[in-house]
Design a protein around this motif. Structure first.
Motif, PDB file in Angstrom:
ATOM      1  N   HIS A 139      45.269  49.861  46.560  1.00  0.00           N
ATOM      2  CA  HIS A 139      44.173  50.203  45.661  1.00  0.00           C
ATOM      3  C   HIS A 139      44.334  49.422  44.364  1.00  0.00           C
ATOM      4  CE1 HIS A 139      42.668  53.521  48.109  1.00  0.00           C
ATOM      5  NE2 HIS A 139      43.924  53.890  48.283  1.00  0.00           N
ATOM      6  N   ASN A 140      43.385  48.529  44.096  1.00  0.00           N
ATOM      7  CA  ASN A 140      43.390  47.765  42.836  1.00  0.00           C
ATOM      8  C   ASN A 140      44.751  47.132  42.545  1.00  0.00           C
ATOM      9  OD1 ASN A 140      40.687  48.472  42.363  1.00  0.00           O
ATOM     10  ND2 ASN A 140      41.305  50.390  41.414  1.00  0.00           N
ATOM     11  N   LYS A 141      45.270  46.424  43.506  1.00  0.00           N
ATOM     12  CA  LYS A 141      46.546  45.702  43.397  1.00  0.00           C
ATOM     13  C   LYS A 141      47.768  46.608  43.302  1.00  0.00           C
ATOM     14  CE  LYS A 141      44.471  41.652  41.266  1.00  0.00           C
ATOM     15  NZ  LYS A 141      44.522  40.714  40.146  1.00  0.00           N
ATOM     16  N   ALA A 142      47.589  47.891  43.562  1.00  0.00           N
ATOM     17  CA  ALA A 142      48.715  48.825  43.560  1.00  0.00           C
ATOM     18  C   ALA A 142      48.937  49.334  44.974  1.00  0.00           C
ATOM     19  CB  ALA A 142      48.432  50.000  42.627  1.00  0.00           C
ATOM     20  N   LEU A 143      50.158  49.230  45.443  1.00  0.00           N
ATOM     21  CA  LEU A 143      50.514  49.682  46.779  1.00  0.00           C
ATOM     22  C   LEU A 143      50.970  51.135  46.706  1.00  0.00           C
ATOM     23  CD1 LEU A 143      50.785  48.675  49.692  1.00  0.00           C
ATOM     24  CD2 LEU A 143      53.144  48.087  49.179  1.00  0.00           C
ATOM     25  N   GLN A 144      50.313  52.003  47.475  1.00  0.00           N
ATOM     26  CA  GLN A 144      50.659  53.413  47.497  1.00  0.00           C
ATOM     27  C   GLN A 144      51.284  53.754  48.843  1.00  0.00           C
ATOM     28  OE1 GLN A 144      46.908  55.317  46.800  1.00  0.00           O
ATOM     29  NE2 GLN A 144      47.059  55.098  44.584  1.00  0.00           N
ATOM     30  N   VAL A 145      52.473  54.378  48.790  1.00  0.00           N
ATOM     31  CA  VAL A 145      53.178  54.788  49.993  1.00  0.00           C
ATOM     32  C   VAL A 145      53.218  56.315  50.010  1.00  0.00           C
ATOM     33  CG1 VAL A 145      55.327  54.652  51.296  1.00  0.00           C
ATOM     34  CG2 VAL A 145      54.585  52.699  49.910  1.00  0.00           C
ATOM     35  N   LYS A 146      52.685  56.890  51.072  1.00  0.00           N
ATOM     36  CA  LYS A 146      52.670  58.342  51.200  1.00  0.00           C
ATOM     37  C   LYS A 146      53.933  58.808  51.931  1.00  0.00           C
ATOM     38  CE  LYS A 146      47.680  58.433  51.209  1.00  0.00           C
ATOM     39  NZ  LYS A 146      46.470  58.769  51.935  1.00  0.00           N
ATOM     40  N   ASN A 147      54.227  60.088  51.836  1.00  0.00           N
ATOM     41  CA  ASN A 147      55.428  60.646  52.460  1.00  0.00           C
ATOM     42  C   ASN A 147      55.402  60.553  53.979  1.00  0.00           C
ATOM     43  OD1 ASN A 147      56.551  61.304  50.020  1.00  0.00           O
ATOM     44  ND2 ASN A 147      55.768  63.392  50.018  1.00  0.00           N
ATOM     45  N   ASP A 148      54.212  60.609  54.574  1.00  0.00           N
ATOM     46  CA  ASP A 148      54.106  60.605  56.037  1.00  0.00           C
ATOM     47  C   ASP A 148      53.764  59.216  56.572  1.00  0.00           C
ATOM     48  OD1 ASP A 148      51.604  60.650  54.905  1.00  0.00           O
ATOM     49  OD2 ASP A 148      50.726  61.933  56.428  1.00  0.00           O
ATOM     50  N   LEU A 149      54.535  58.227  56.181  1.00  0.00           N
ATOM     51  CA  LEU A 149      54.342  56.851  56.616  1.00  0.00           C
ATOM     52  C   LEU A 149      54.590  56.740  58.122  1.00  0.00           C
ATOM     53  CD1 LEU A 149      53.772  54.022  55.387  1.00  0.00           C
ATOM     54  CD2 LEU A 149      56.228  53.698  55.328  1.00  0.00           C
ATOM     55  N   GLN A 150      53.632  56.138  58.837  1.00  0.00           N
ATOM     56  CA  GLN A 150      53.751  56.036  60.293  1.00  0.00           C
ATOM     57  C   GLN A 150      53.205  54.695  60.773  1.00  0.00           C
ATOM     58  OE1 GLN A 150      51.184  58.749  62.341  1.00  0.00           O
ATOM     59  NE2 GLN A 150      52.024  58.280  64.333  1.00  0.00           N
ATOM     60  N   VAL A 151      53.992  53.961  61.555  1.00  0.00           N
ATOM     61  CA  VAL A 151      53.527  52.725  62.175  1.00  0.00           C
ATOM     62  C   VAL A 151      52.748  53.119  63.424  1.00  0.00           C
ATOM     63  CG1 VAL A 151      54.187  50.552  63.253  1.00  0.00           C
ATOM     64  CG2 VAL A 151      55.459  51.391  61.270  1.00  0.00           C
ATOM     65  N   ARG A 152      51.456  52.813  63.421  1.00  0.00           N
ATOM     66  CA  ARG A 152      50.593  53.211  64.535  1.00  0.00           C
ATOM     67  C   ARG A 152      50.572  52.170  65.645  1.00  0.00           C
ATOM     68  NH1 ARG A 152      45.446  55.518  61.340  1.00  0.00           N
ATOM     69  NH2 ARG A 152      44.505  55.151  63.362  1.00  0.00           N
ATOM     70  N   ARG A 153      50.571  50.915  65.274  1.00  0.00           N
ATOM     71  CA  ARG A 153      50.568  49.823  66.255  1.00  0.00           C
ATOM     72  C   ARG A 153      51.461  48.707  65.731  1.00  0.00           C
ATOM     73  NH1 ARG A 153      45.996  51.914  65.559  1.00  0.00           N
ATOM     74  NH2 ARG A 153      44.601  52.590  67.203  1.00  0.00           N
ATOM     75  N   HIS A 154      52.115  48.002  66.639  1.00  0.00           N
ATOM     76  CA  HIS A 154      52.990  46.903  66.255  1.00  0.00           C
ATOM     77  C   HIS A 154      52.948  45.855  67.351  1.00  0.00           C
ATOM     78  CE1 HIS A 154      56.990  44.898  65.993  1.00  0.00           C
ATOM     79  NE2 HIS A 154      56.576  44.771  64.758  1.00  0.00           N
ATOM     80  N   ARG A 155      52.705  44.617  66.957  1.00  0.00           N
ATOM     81  CA  ARG A 155      52.672  43.517  67.930  1.00  0.00           C
ATOM     82  C   ARG A 155      53.489  42.350  67.393  1.00  0.00           C
ATOM     83  NH1 ARG A 155      48.108  43.055  71.426  1.00  0.00           N
ATOM     84  NH2 ARG A 155      49.269  41.290  72.169  1.00  0.00           N
ATOM     85  N   VAL A 156      54.238  41.708  68.254  1.00  0.00           N
ATOM     86  CA  VAL A 156      54.988  40.504  67.920  1.00  0.00           C
ATOM     87  C   VAL A 156      54.240  39.328  68.496  1.00  0.00           C
ATOM     88  CG1 VAL A 156      57.175  39.269  68.207  1.00  0.00           C
ATOM     89  CG2 VAL A 156      57.175  41.749  67.917  1.00  0.00           C
ATOM     90  N   ILE A 157      54.091  38.284  67.687  1.00  0.00           N
ATOM     91  CA  ILE A 157      53.364  37.096  68.125  1.00  0.00           C
ATOM     92  C   ILE A 157      54.372  35.987  68.357  1.00  0.00           C
ATOM     93  CG2 ILE A 157      51.579  35.439  67.486  1.00  0.00           C
ATOM     94  CD1 ILE A 157      50.647  37.657  65.466  1.00  0.00           C
TER      95      ILE A 157
END
Length: 70
Positions: free
Chosen positions: A52-70
């Motif tokens: 948001h407006n150049k500010a990175l916000q990290v919430k307590n419930d951080l979850q990786v939903r999808r991950h792909r290696v190229i």
């Protein structure tokens, strides 16, 4: 790639909008285009990480939903 994504998103209607399907398709197209350009790396869809407006916000419930290696 942007034109294909734009057409895909333009075809969506509010009643047919499914965020998971949109994320799946965007990630698929991103991975295909990066691989076609010979790029290597990783792509992830993360819930709980917002920019948001150049500010990175990290919430307590951080979850990786999808991950792909190229």
């Amino acid at each position: 790639m942007a034109s294909r994504i734009g057409r895909f998103l333009a075809d969506l209607t509010p009643s047919g909008f499914d965020q998971n399907k949109v994320e799946d398709e965007l990630m698929k197209q991103l991975v295909e285009q990066m691989a076609a350009q010979g790029l290597q790396g990783e792509v992830a869809s993360v819930k709980g990480l917002d920019l948001h407006n150049k500010a990175l916000q990290v919430k307590n419930d951080l979850q990786v939903r999808r991950h792909r290696v190229i």
